[in-house]
Design an enzyme around this catalytic site. Structure first.
Site, mmCIF file in Angstrom:
data_model
loop_
_atom_site.group_PDB
_atom_site.id
_atom_site.type_symbol
_atom_site.label_atom_id
_atom_site.label_comp_id
_atom_site.label_asym_id
_atom_site.label_seq_id
_atom_site.Cartn_x
_atom_site.Cartn_y
_atom_site.Cartn_z
ATOM 1 C CG HIS A 187 -13.461 -38.309 -12.571
ATOM 2 N ND1 HIS A 187 -12.299 -38.775 -12.002
ATOM 3 C CD2 HIS A 187 -13.273 -36.975 -12.723
ATOM 4 C CE1 HIS A 187 -11.449 -37.766 -11.834
ATOM 5 N NE2 HIS A 187 -12.020 -36.659 -12.253
ATOM 6 C CE LYS A 235 -3.372 -29.324 -13.282
ATOM 7 N NZ LYS A 235 -4.728 -29.890 -13.189
ATOM 8 N NE ARG A 294 -13.975 -32.229 -6.544
ATOM 9 C CZ ARG A 294 -12.750 -32.410 -6.969
ATOM 10 N NH1 ARG A 294 -12.125 -33.533 -6.694
ATOM 11 N NH2 ARG A 294 -12.132 -31.474 -7.650
ATOM 12 C CB SER A 296 -7.235 -37.368 -9.163
ATOM 13 O OG SER A 296 -8.319 -37.534 -10.037
HETATM 14 P P1 ADP Z 1 -9.117 -30.925 -13.329
HETATM 15 O O1 ADP Z 1 -7.630 -30.968 -13.161
HETATM 16 O O2 ADP Z 1 -9.551 -30.337 -14.646
HETATM 17 O O3 ADP Z 1 -9.876 -30.338 -12.169
HETATM 18 P P2 ADP Z 1 -10.135 -33.508 -12.440
HETATM 19 O O4 ADP Z 1 -9.973 -34.821 -13.134
HETATM 20 O O5 ADP Z 1 -9.576 -33.360 -11.075
HETATM 21 O O6 ADP Z 1 -9.537 -32.454 -13.469
HETATM 22 O O7 ADP Z 1 -11.667 -33.125 -12.385
HETATM 23 C C1 ADP Z 1 -12.436 -33.036 -13.565
HETATM 24 C C2 ADP Z 1 -13.842 -32.597 -13.213
HETATM 25 O O8 ADP Z 1 -14.477 -33.625 -12.459
HETATM 26 C C3 ADP Z 1 -13.909 -31.330 -12.348
HETATM 27 O O9 ADP Z 1 -15.044 -30.574 -12.740
HETATM 28 C C4 ADP Z 1 -14.100 -31.867 -10.961
HETATM 29 O O10 ADP Z 1 -14.787 -30.951 -10.134
HETATM 30 C C5 ADP Z 1 -14.965 -33.086 -11.250
HETATM 31 N N1 ADP Z 1 -14.796 -34.067 -10.179
HETATM 32 C C6 ADP Z 1 -13.652 -34.616 -9.740
HETATM 33 N N2 ADP Z 1 -13.900 -35.440 -8.701
HETATM 34 C C7 ADP Z 1 -15.239 -35.387 -8.496
HETATM 35 C C8 ADP Z 1 -16.127 -36.000 -7.544
HETATM 36 N N3 ADP Z 1 -15.670 -36.784 -6.572
HETATM 37 N N4 ADP Z 1 -17.452 -35.730 -7.632
HETATM 38 C C9 ADP Z 1 -17.910 -34.895 -8.608
HETATM 39 N N5 ADP Z 1 -17.136 -34.273 -9.514
HETATM 40 C C10 ADP Z 1 -15.816 -34.520 -9.459
#
Ligand code: ADP
Length: 170
Positions: free
Chosen positions: A17, A41, A90, A128
């Site tokens: 992030h 969720k 990813r 996450s």
């Molecule tokens: P959501 O539940 O909306 O997917 P996340 O917090 O898991 O929320 O992810 C938010 C955004 O950040 C998404 O677009 C996800 O692809 C991106 N993201 C999460 N982890 C990574 C990472 N390791 N590298 C790049 N982008 C990431």
């Protein structure tokens, strides 16, 4: 002014992030990070914890602000007068999930483009969900999250091992 909304669960925020925030802050005049409130969720961290951690980590970026939002992302896009939704890719699985979302959002609010950045290979395996698995198993999460997040997660670890939520996301 090119303003983008970066929505996500941030449960918890990871180095992936952070990388996206850094790159988004360079790409847009303003980046609005939106911590999602999704009653369907089961999150591990509360919205307040997630917002506080994202705010602390994003503090060095002058053109980044943080908010929380419940409901359709396009409503937030409209209310902050953004022109883009910013997301990370990813894996092919991410693209499969994101494509209908992007098309739906553009259909709901004409002119809303979704801008994707390919994850940095140093972080592309980090999610996450992975962090929560490591925490649950008693492992060391410091290589995957910012220091402030690691410190907070250590204090919250017992909630997960006691069977707390947080299985519903990526
Ligand atoms: P959501 O539940 O909306 O997917 P996340 O917090 O898991 O929320 O992810 C938010 C955004 O950040 C998404 O677009 C996800 O692809 C991106 N993201 C999460 N982890 C990574 C990472 N390791 N590298 C790049 N982008 C990431």
């Amino acid at each position: 002014m090119k303003r983008a909304v970066y929505p996500g669960s941030f449960d918890p925020m990871t180095l992936g992030h952070v990388d996206l925030i850094e790159r988004g802050a360079r790409l847009f005049d303003e980046l609005v990070i939106c911590v999602g409130v999704n009653p369907s969720k089961s999150a591990f961290l509360s919205v307040t914890e997630r917002v506080d951690l994202v705010t602390a980590v994003a503090a060095p970026y002058d053109n980044v602000r943080v908010c929380q939002h419940e409901g359709l992302i396009v409503d937030l896009v409209r209310s902050v007068d953004a022109s883009a939704i910013f997301r990370g890719l990813r894996t092919a699985g991410d693209l499969e999930y994101e494509t209908p979302m992007a098309l739906t959002n553009r259909s709901l609010l004409g002119g809303t483009e979704t801008v994707f950045l390919v994850a940095d290979p140093r972080y592309s395996f980090i999610s996450s969900r992975l962090i929560k698995e490591i925490l649950r198993g008693g492992g060391d999460i410091r290589a995957f999250v910012p220091p402030a997040v690691a410190e907070h997660l250590e204090s919250a670890r017992s909630r997960l091992t006691a069977g707390g939520g947080g299985d519903a996301d990526s």
